[in-house]
Design an enzyme around this catalytic site. Structure first.
Site, PDB file in Angstrom:
ATOM      1  N   HIS A   1       5.404  -7.256  -2.109  1.00  0.00           N
ATOM      2  CA  HIS A   1       5.581  -6.758  -0.739  1.00  0.00           C
ATOM      3  C   HIS A   1       6.341  -5.436  -0.786  1.00  0.00           C
ATOM      4  O   HIS A   1       7.383  -5.347  -1.463  1.00  0.00           O
ATOM      5  CB  HIS A   1       6.356  -7.781   0.114  1.00  0.00           C
ATOM      6  CG  HIS A   1       6.553  -7.328   1.521  1.00  0.00           C
ATOM      7  ND1 HIS A   1       5.511  -7.278   2.429  1.00  0.00           N
ATOM      8  CD2 HIS A   1       7.632  -6.852   2.166  1.00  0.00           C
ATOM      9  CE1 HIS A   1       5.969  -6.799   3.579  1.00  0.00           C
ATOM     10  NE2 HIS A   1       7.253  -6.526   3.436  1.00  0.00           N
TER      11      HIS A   1
ATOM     12  N   ASP B   1       5.257 -13.781   3.809  1.00  0.00           N
ATOM     13  CA  ASP B   1       6.381 -13.173   3.062  1.00  0.00           C
ATOM     14  C   ASP B   1       7.605 -14.079   3.038  1.00  0.00           C
ATOM     15  O   ASP B   1       8.740 -13.602   2.882  1.00  0.00           O
ATOM     16  CB  ASP B   1       6.754 -11.815   3.677  1.00  0.00           C
ATOM     17  CG  ASP B   1       5.578 -10.846   3.647  1.00  0.00           C
ATOM     18  OD1 ASP B   1       5.429 -10.067   4.594  1.00  0.00           O
ATOM     19  OD2 ASP B   1       4.784 -10.918   2.678  1.00  0.00           O
TER      20      ASP B   1
HETATM   21  C1  GRF Z   1       0.838  -1.047  -1.649  1.00  0.00           C
HETATM   22  O1  GRF Z   1       1.890  -0.434  -0.926  1.00  0.00           O
HETATM   23  C2  GRF Z   1       1.066  -2.546  -1.678  1.00  0.00           C
HETATM   24  O2  GRF Z   1       2.417  -2.925  -1.795  1.00  0.00           O
HETATM   25  C3  GRF Z   1       0.560  -2.920  -0.349  1.00  0.00           C
HETATM   26  O3  GRF Z   1      -0.667  -2.198  -0.259  1.00  0.00           O
HETATM   27  C4  GRF Z   1      -0.486  -0.935  -0.889  1.00  0.00           C
HETATM   28  C5  GRF Z   1      -1.674  -0.604  -1.774  1.00  0.00           C
HETATM   29  O4  GRF Z   1      -1.659  -1.452  -2.886  1.00  0.00           O
HETATM   30  N1  GRF Z   1       0.403  -4.338  -0.209  1.00  0.00           N
HETATM   31  P1  GRF Z   1      -2.753  -1.268  -4.087  1.00  0.00           P
HETATM   32  O5  GRF Z   1      -2.768   0.199  -4.457  1.00  0.00           O
HETATM   33  O6  GRF Z   1      -4.093  -1.704  -3.537  1.00  0.00           O
HETATM   34  O7  GRF Z   1      -2.271  -2.144  -5.192  1.00  0.00           O
END
Ligand code: GRF
Length: 207
Positions: A113, A154
């Protein structure tokens, strides 16, 4: 390989956290774990492309193509269970999972998160939104949290956290990138490596 925990990663977006896990597996940091399955709930997610490039079994499973949430989860469970998955990692995964799904895999699902829980978390706080809220509140420090997933958004046990400074002039996008680079991509692989070591030890009865 029997001496490794089998990992499934569920994704929805760009897949930078998945990429951090793939890189950590290749570098040997995740010594006792192997990513055996990636499930994307969005056809266009670049995360699925990253998984395919890494030679990982990848499936796009959408609610639309499976008659809604129940059908989506049924297909996911069939894939996860048939691949003998030990640990499920939600990495940029943007769909709430049902209580049935979460309790079926109790203490076997973790999530990253993009805030320091209990700040800026819960229903509606996903993607860029925690960063917007952090800037609106004027906090000087934010960060990321790895936690177990339970039926409360969460709300599960916290596994790891890392703080990141908020800088003058930050936009939500700049802050999100810093939190990813300085926190998410570091604490998620380390947490996965630790959990996989525990799973393998427990399976081998050395605890
Ligand atoms: C990131 O900030 C993650 O924490 C949130 O979505 C964003 C993109 O994540 N849940 P990713 O590049 O797809 O891993």
């Amino acid at each position: 390989m029997a001496d490794k925990a089998r990992i499934a990663v569920m994704v929805s977006g760009g897949g930078t956290n998945l990429q951090a896990l793939i890189d950590a597996q290749n570098s040997g940091l995740i010594e006792k774990g192997e990513i055996v399955l990636v499930i994307s709930n969005r056809e266009e997610a670049y995360a699925a492309e990253r998984a395919r490039k890494a030679g990982i079994e990848t499936h796009v499973v959408t609610r639309k193509a499976n008659g809604g949430q129940e059908g989506f989860e049924k297909v996911c469970m069939e894939l996860i269970d048939s691949r003998d998955v030990d640990l499920i990692v939600l990495a940029g995964f943007l769909t709430i999972l049902s209580k049935d799904f979460v309790t079926h895999y109790e203490h076997r699902i973790i999530n990253i998160h993009p805030a320091l829980i209990p700040s800026f978390c819960g229903d509606g706080f996903y993607g860029i939104k925690p960063h917007i809220a952090a800037l609106e509140r004027g906090v000087k420090v934010t960060g990321a949290t790895v936690h177990y997933v339970n039926e409360i958004a969460d709300g599960g046990e916290i596994i790891a956290q890392k703080a990141v400074n908020v800088e003058e002039g930050d936009t939500p996008e700049i802050l999100q990138r810093r939190v990813m680079e300085q926190a998410e991509w570091l604490i998620l692989p380390v947490a996965v490596a630790k959990i996989c070591r525990r799973i393998v030890k427990e399976r081998n009865g050395r605890i």
